[in-house]
Design a protein around this motif. Structure first.
Motif, PDB file in Angstrom:
ATOM      1  N   GLU A 227       0.826  -1.199   0.000  1.00  0.00           N
ATOM      2  CA  GLU A 227       0.000   0.000   0.000  1.00  0.00           C
ATOM      3  C   GLU A 227       0.864   1.254   0.000  1.00  0.00           C
ATOM      4  O   GLU A 227       0.600   2.207  -0.749  1.00  0.00           O
ATOM      5  CB  GLU A 227      -0.934   0.002   1.218  1.00  0.00           C
ATOM      6  CG  GLU A 227      -1.993  -1.087   1.209  1.00  0.00           C
ATOM      7  CD  GLU A 227      -1.469  -2.446   1.642  1.00  0.00           C
ATOM      8  OE1 GLU A 227      -0.277  -2.518   2.033  1.00  0.00           O
ATOM      9  OE2 GLU A 227      -2.227  -3.431   1.577  1.00  0.00           O
ATOM     10  N   ALA A 228       1.923   1.257   0.818  1.00  0.00           N
ATOM     11  CA  ALA A 228       2.821   2.415   0.874  1.00  0.00           C
ATOM     12  C   ALA A 228       3.585   2.571  -0.435  1.00  0.00           C
ATOM     13  O   ALA A 228       3.799   3.692  -0.920  1.00  0.00           O
ATOM     14  CB  ALA A 228       3.788   2.262   2.043  1.00  0.00           C
ATOM     15  N   LEU A 229       4.003   1.441  -1.035  1.00  0.00           N
ATOM     16  CA  LEU A 229       4.723   1.491  -2.308  1.00  0.00           C
ATOM     17  C   LEU A 229       3.844   2.116  -3.389  1.00  0.00           C
ATOM     18  O   LEU A 229       4.290   2.998  -4.145  1.00  0.00           O
ATOM     19  CB  LEU A 229       5.138   0.074  -2.720  1.00  0.00           C
ATOM     20  CG  LEU A 229       5.764  -0.077  -4.106  1.00  0.00           C
ATOM     21  CD1 LEU A 229       7.138   0.581  -4.155  1.00  0.00           C
ATOM     22  CD2 LEU A 229       5.876  -1.552  -4.490  1.00  0.00           C
ATOM     23  N   LEU A 230       2.595   1.686  -3.484  1.00  0.00           N
ATOM     24  CA  LEU A 230       1.695   2.211  -4.499  1.00  0.00           C
ATOM     25  C   LEU A 230       1.409   3.694  -4.279  1.00  0.00           C
ATOM     26  O   LEU A 230       1.312   4.469  -5.240  1.00  0.00           O
ATOM     27  CB  LEU A 230       0.392   1.417  -4.499  1.00  0.00           C
ATOM     28  CG  LEU A 230       0.511  -0.063  -4.869  1.00  0.00           C
ATOM     29  CD1 LEU A 230      -0.843  -0.761  -4.733  1.00  0.00           C
ATOM     30  CD2 LEU A 230       1.060  -0.247  -6.264  1.00  0.00           C
ATOM     31  N   ALA A 231       1.279   4.087  -3.025  1.00  0.00           N
ATOM     32  CA  ALA A 231       1.033   5.504  -2.732  1.00  0.00           C
ATOM     33  C   ALA A 231       2.218   6.358  -3.157  1.00  0.00           C
ATOM     34  O   ALA A 231       2.048   7.452  -3.713  1.00  0.00           O
ATOM     35  CB  ALA A 231       0.743   5.682  -1.241  1.00  0.00           C
ATOM     36  N   GLU A 232       3.433   5.885  -2.925  1.00  0.00           N
ATOM     37  CA  GLU A 232       4.632   6.628  -3.316  1.00  0.00           C
ATOM     38  C   GLU A 232       4.709   6.768  -4.834  1.00  0.00           C
ATOM     39  O   GLU A 232       5.022   7.837  -5.365  1.00  0.00           O
ATOM     40  CB  GLU A 232       5.878   5.918  -2.786  1.00  0.00           C
ATOM     41  CG  GLU A 232       6.060   5.995  -1.286  1.00  0.00           C
ATOM     42  CD  GLU A 232       6.643   7.323  -0.836  1.00  0.00           C
ATOM     43  OE1 GLU A 232       7.055   8.107  -1.713  1.00  0.00           O
ATOM     44  OE2 GLU A 232       6.683   7.573   0.378  1.00  0.00           O
ATOM     45  N   ILE A 233       4.443   5.691  -5.541  1.00  0.00           N
ATOM     46  CA  ILE A 233       4.515   5.720  -7.008  1.00  0.00           C
ATOM     47  C   ILE A 233       3.435   6.642  -7.578  1.00  0.00           C
ATOM     48  O   ILE A 233       3.675   7.412  -8.510  1.00  0.00           O
ATOM     49  CB  ILE A 233       4.392   4.297  -7.567  1.00  0.00           C
ATOM     50  CG1 ILE A 233       5.644   3.491  -7.202  1.00  0.00           C
ATOM     51  CG2 ILE A 233       4.187   4.312  -9.077  1.00  0.00           C
ATOM     52  CD1 ILE A 233       5.569   2.042  -7.579  1.00  0.00           C
ATOM     53  N   ALA A 234       2.238   6.580  -7.011  1.00  0.00           N
ATOM     54  CA  ALA A 234       1.151   7.423  -7.495  1.00  0.00           C
ATOM     55  C   ALA A 234       1.465   8.899  -7.351  1.00  0.00           C
ATOM     56  O   ALA A 234       1.036   9.726  -8.177  1.00  0.00           O
ATOM     57  CB  ALA A 234      -0.136   7.085  -6.745  1.00  0.00           C
ATOM     58  N   ASP A 235       2.236   9.245  -6.340  1.00  0.00           N
ATOM     59  CA  ASP A 235       2.527  10.653  -6.046  1.00  0.00           C
ATOM     60  C   ASP A 235       3.813  11.142  -6.689  1.00  0.00           C
ATOM     61  O   ASP A 235       4.184  12.306  -6.527  1.00  0.00           O
ATOM     62  CB  ASP A 235       2.614  10.832  -4.524  1.00  0.00           C
ATOM     63  CG  ASP A 235       2.565  12.283  -4.105  1.00  0.00           C
ATOM     64  OD1 ASP A 235       1.719  13.017  -4.652  1.00  0.00           O
ATOM     65  OD2 ASP A 235       3.391  12.689  -3.260  1.00  0.00           O
ATOM     66  N   SER A 236       4.501  10.265  -7.439  1.00  0.00           N
ATOM     67  CA  SER A 236       5.817  10.614  -7.977  1.00  0.00           C
ATOM     68  C   SER A 236       5.783  10.746  -9.500  1.00  0.00           C
ATOM     69  O   SER A 236       5.072  10.004 -10.184  1.00  0.00           O
ATOM     70  CB  SER A 236       6.839   9.546  -7.580  1.00  0.00           C
ATOM     71  OG  SER A 236       8.077   9.771  -8.211  1.00  0.00           O
ATOM     72  N   ALA A 237       6.591  11.665  -9.992  1.00  0.00           N
ATOM     73  CA  ALA A 237       6.760  11.814 -11.439  1.00  0.00           C
ATOM     74  C   ALA A 237       7.981  11.048 -11.926  1.00  0.00           C
ATOM     75  O   ALA A 237       8.263  11.038 -13.129  1.00  0.00           O
ATOM     76  CB  ALA A 237       6.895  13.296 -11.799  1.00  0.00           C
TER      77      ALA A 237
END
Length: 316
Positions: A227-237
């Motif tokens: 869940e944390a990994l997906l949140a980081e990727i979603a918020d990153s360019a």
């Protein structure tokens, strides 16, 4: 307590006569009498009163009867828990969100009467093979980066999954709108895969993949979960990660994550089913047949595999 004596006691109760119980158990009437006498001696009570009408339960016999039936039910469940064909096939899928779990669920839909005990051992291929060899599990799914001659004598493998890759990125990433990407295109971007343990077969695979195409695979950072990994990727360019095409991820719609196939060539992660050659469980052959028939044929595709994957041909 002698279960044969308990079983004989229940048979006499159900039959009403020592002679009829002997016929039901396929033993002599004398053997029935000896078993009941031995059980009464062990319990230090009389269980039956012999009358002209047959064997009548004493008060102690009536008290013992429900417990005797429960003893036999427990014995039956204990026997079924370990006897091949009567117990569930115990399968290690390593992770419940990756291709092995997806394919095993498809097998269950096809064969709903076959009982499965699905586990996810936190183990690399060597520890998983040891679990199969010890009988902790019947089968496991893993990439096998070593030649068959280096495996324990009792272990057999068959390559059953050729898992293609997808790159997972957020909506602001440069690849977000691509319909497909090549490994050469991925070389320009940081691929984040935190917590990948060195020395495992999957680390070996990604090391070889990175070397083949000049990829930057970043393993740095603590692991806070998917869940944390997906949140980081979603918020990153900038961040991207790789996942198998059948890996199951769930995320909020607001993340707007993109799963993009990797092609030309398509990196393929080869996984094998691993079992003991002396395992008699009848469901094992059905599982092997199902996986063999559903395996994707990559012969006509432009794919990349690690060198050890190229030698682990199907059915090896």
């Amino acid at each position: 307590m002698d279960l044969n004596g308990v079983r004989t006691f229940v048979a006499v109760v159900d039959a009403g006569q020592f002679q009829d119980a002997a016929a039901a158990l396929s033993i002599t009437q004398q053997a029935v009498s000896k078993r009941i006498a031995a059980l009464e001696k062990e319990l230090e009570v009389r269980l039956f009163a012999r009358t002209a009408r047959g064997a009548q339960l004493t008060i102690d016999g009536q008290a013992f009867l429900p417990h005797a039936r429960e003893l036999l039910r427990v014995a039956e469940r204990a026997d079924a828990s370990v006897r091949p064909g009567r117990r569930a096939l115990r399968v290690d899928v390593h992770s419940r969100r990756t291709a092995p779990a997806v394919l095993l669920q498809d097998f269950h839909r096809t064969h709903p009467r076959i009982e499965l005990d699905v586990v996810a051992l936190d183990a690399d291929v060597h520890a998983a093979i040891a679990a199969v060899e010890a009988g902790t599990v019947d089968v496991t799914f893993h990439a096998v980066p070593v030649p068959a001659r280096q495996l324990p004598d009792a272990i057999r493998t068959a390559r059953v999954i050729d898992e293609h890759h997808e790159v997972l990125v957020g909506p602001r990433h440069a690849l977000a709108n691509a319909r497909a990407v090549t490994p050469a295109q991925l070389a320009e971007h940081r691929i984040w895969m935190p917590g990948m343990a060195a020395g495992t077969e999957w680390a070996s695979y990604y090391d070889e993949l990175a070397a083949a195409f000049g990829l930057t695979i970043d393993r740095v950072g603590p692991v806070f979960g998917n869940e944390a990994l997906l949140a980081e990727i979603a918020d990153s360019a900038e961040l991207a990660t790789l996942a198998g095409e059948r890996t199951r991820y769930l995320w909020p719609d607001s993340y707007d994550l993109r799963r993009i196939p990797v092609r030309d060539p398509a990196p393929v992660y080869p996984m094998s089913l691993i079992w003991r050659d002396d395992n008699p469980h009848p469901a094992l052959s059905k599982l092997r047949d199902h996986l063999s028939s559903s395996r994707r044929d990559t012969a006509d595709e432009d794919v990349w595999m690690p060198k050890w994957g190229q030698r682990s041909a199907p059915g090896s």
